[in-house]
Design a protein around this motif. Sequence first.
Motif, PDB file in Angstrom:
ATOM      1  N   ASP A   1      35.556   0.108   3.894  1.00 47.70           N
ATOM      2  CA  ASP A   1      36.565  -0.945   4.016  1.00 47.70           C
ATOM      3  C   ASP A   1      37.221  -1.171   2.655  1.00 47.70           C
ATOM      4  OD1 ASP A   1      35.108  -2.992   2.490  1.00 47.70           O
ATOM      5  OD2 ASP A   1      33.720  -3.017   4.173  1.00 47.70           O
ATOM      6  N   GLY A  30      21.925 -11.537  10.122  1.00 44.01           N
ATOM      7  CA  GLY A  30      21.228 -10.600   9.236  1.00 44.01           C
ATOM      8  C   GLY A  30      20.478  -9.516   9.979  1.00 44.01           C
ATOM      9  N   THR A  43      21.108 -12.126   5.209  1.00 45.68           N
ATOM     10  CA  THR A  43      22.540 -12.327   5.408  1.00 45.68           C
ATOM     11  C   THR A  43      23.099 -13.180   4.275  1.00 45.68           C
ATOM     12  OG1 THR A  43      24.234 -13.153   6.904  1.00 45.68           O
ATOM     13  CG2 THR A  43      22.170 -14.368   6.897  1.00 45.68           C
ATOM     14  N   THR A  44      24.372 -12.970   3.955  1.00 45.41           N
ATOM     15  CA  THR A  44      25.018 -13.846   2.971  1.00 45.41           C
ATOM     16  C   THR A  44      26.075 -14.696   3.674  1.00 45.41           C
ATOM     17  OG1 THR A  44      26.573 -12.061   2.503  1.00 45.41           O
ATOM     18  CG2 THR A  44      24.701 -12.269   1.016  1.00 45.41           C
ATOM     19  N   LYS A  45      26.081 -14.610   5.023  1.00 41.52           N
ATOM     20  CA  LYS A  45      27.099 -15.354   5.767  1.00 41.52           C
ATOM     21  C   LYS A  45      26.493 -16.620   6.348  1.00 41.52           C
ATOM     22  CE  LYS A  45      28.819 -10.869   6.989  1.00 41.52           C
ATOM     23  NZ  LYS A  45      28.783  -9.825   7.991  1.00 41.52           N
TER      24      LYS A  45
HETATM   25  P1  ADP Z   1      25.122 -10.221   9.041  1.00 48.08           P
HETATM   26  O1  ADP Z   1      26.439  -9.517   9.280  1.00 48.08           O
HETATM   27  O2  ADP Z   1      24.691 -11.063  10.200  1.00 48.08           O
HETATM   28  O3  ADP Z   1      25.066 -10.951   7.746  1.00 48.08           O
HETATM   29  P2  ADP Z   1      24.093  -7.557   8.572  1.00 48.08           P
HETATM   30  O4  ADP Z   1      22.690  -7.031   8.623  1.00 48.08           O
HETATM   31  O5  ADP Z   1      25.087  -6.828   9.385  1.00 48.08           O
HETATM   32  O6  ADP Z   1      23.988  -9.068   8.962  1.00 48.08           O
HETATM   33  O7  ADP Z   1      24.592  -7.564   7.068  1.00 48.08           O
HETATM   34  C1  ADP Z   1      23.745  -8.073   6.051  1.00 48.08           C
HETATM   35  C2  ADP Z   1      24.534  -8.414   4.803  1.00 48.08           C
HETATM   36  O8  ADP Z   1      25.044  -7.223   4.219  1.00 48.08           O
HETATM   37  C3  ADP Z   1      25.756  -9.244   5.006  1.00 48.08           C
HETATM   38  O9  ADP Z   1      25.448 -10.620   5.113  1.00 48.08           O
HETATM   39  C4  ADP Z   1      26.587  -8.934   3.768  1.00 48.08           C
HETATM   40  O10 ADP Z   1      26.112  -9.662   2.656  1.00 48.08           O
HETATM   41  C5  ADP Z   1      26.232  -7.481   3.507  1.00 48.08           C
HETATM   42  N1  ADP Z   1      27.285  -6.589   4.024  1.00 48.08           N
HETATM   43  C6  ADP Z   1      27.249  -5.861   5.149  1.00 48.08           C
HETATM   44  N2  ADP Z   1      28.379  -5.162   5.318  1.00 48.08           N
HETATM   45  C7  ADP Z   1      29.169  -5.456   4.261  1.00 48.08           C
HETATM   46  C8  ADP Z   1      30.506  -5.068   3.856  1.00 48.08           C
HETATM   47  N3  ADP Z   1      31.235  -4.215   4.583  1.00 48.08           N
HETATM   48  N4  ADP Z   1      30.993  -5.578   2.693  1.00 48.08           N
HETATM   49  C9  ADP Z   1      30.259  -6.433   1.940  1.00 48.08           C
HETATM   50  N5  ADP Z   1      28.999  -6.840   2.267  1.00 48.08           N
HETATM   51  C10 ADP Z   1      28.468  -6.367   3.420  1.00 48.08           C
END
Ligand code: ADP
Length: 494
Positions: free
Chosen positions: A431, A457, A450-452
Amino acid sequence: MIRRLDHLSFHALFNIAADALLLVDAEGKILVSNPSAQAFLGYSPEEMQHMCVEQLIPERLRDRHVHYRQHYLAKPEKRTMGQGADLLALARDGRELPVDIGLSPIMVEGERYVLITFIDALERRRAQAALRESEERLRLAKRAAGLGVFDRDLLRDTVTLDARAREILGLEEDAVVTPEQLMAQVHPEDDALRRSALKQAMNPHGTGEYYLEYRNSQSSAPERWVAASGQVFFEDDEPVRIVGTLQDITERKAMKQAFRDHQADIDAALKRQAASQTASAMAHELNQPLAALSAYSEVALHELEKTACSDQLKRALQGCIEQSHRAGRTLHELLEYLHEGEPGLEAIDLNVLVRETLTLARAEGLIQFNSVLEPYLHLPLVQGNRLQLQKVIANLIRNGLEAMRDAGVENPTITIRTSQKGNKAMVTVQDSGPGFHPDTATRIFEPFFTTKSRGMGMGLSISRALVEAGGGLLWADPEAGPGATFHFTLPLAS
Ligand code: ADP
């Protein structure tokens, strides 16, 4: 100044010297000693006068010393005594003192004298012994932990490996090895991680610590997992050297993997059980009204047959009966599937699947975005489960879209590339967002990380589990920016 020094006599210098000094004649008789020598050996000046040097040597060594002395007089020269041997002097109180001894021959009016310098060697020998001991301890610890040592000179671009490090890396004992050769042995999927660990360690404002677990593949030896742990040294903020240890962690990794597999099997079985229990309960709930619906419809149809009612009504009731039977069959099929449970594998055209998933992601309407598709047109079919793979790709796209949306990126773009790597197909999803945060990049595959604010996560950990279950690998490539880049591989359909 120099002129004034001319007036200093030999005696004055001799007496103020910090080192213990003796002047002896050819017979080994002490003619003069200085205060430092008297203090060091514990004699008064009078006592020392006319003593024989052998009296300052432990008794058991005296005979040998007479012999050495004669040898020296035959070939007098300025040198240290004993050629590195641990020498001992005998003090008046019987103590044996470790010393270094210097000998300087002097000729005065045809007579031969020797100036002897004693230097207290206690501290030096203690320090040497401590160093030897600590080196021995380190050697034993290294052997017990199976550690090999590497030392890389960054200025000369050379690397030195001890025997154990060579054994771990599958290298011959005395072959010349270059850093490039070692790097070429790092598994391609671990190379981005290696570069990132090295970059971090070489940052002059960081701690200089280097740690990496990687797969070492060498054509002549089976692949091994290696843990490299080291320290970078800097000169004027320039990294000049990395020294560290290597450890073979193949067994540890295999055990961890076996544990994870076992855990994953249990998790999957538990999830399946929960899903099948919920579905069974729902099936029972639905089965009864469905059976009743079908029974009532049959009764009504039966009654209607006796009358001259419209055919349309009869057909409608017939339809009711058929549809409730169909719903019942579907419920039973679902139950059977949940009880058996394994996902079906099929041969899949990845390029088509990627295109379909992009269309679905666009339809989801999270944000407006550009997509760049770079398909490898000769890619063979892969083996996998269509729904699961779609889930993996969709999840990577969604993560990218969320990251770009949250960072307010202009012209958000998702690029998807397919390629072939030996007997695997590879998909790359990139991306144009902010990429991985350095503090959390190593944790993104952990479940529940997760950072959201509203994230679960679980997306990446489930995606990785799905890809690995299908015989592939999924990893992040923090170096491939801009934005975040993920790759995953899949086995080709045979
Ligand atoms: P979630 O999307 O629920 O947070 P995921 O396991 O899919 O769980 O992702 C874990 C973490 O990885 C995200 O919270 C984010 O911090 C990081 N991450 C994943 N994909 C990306 C991306 N395309 N760009 C930046 N950070 C990402």
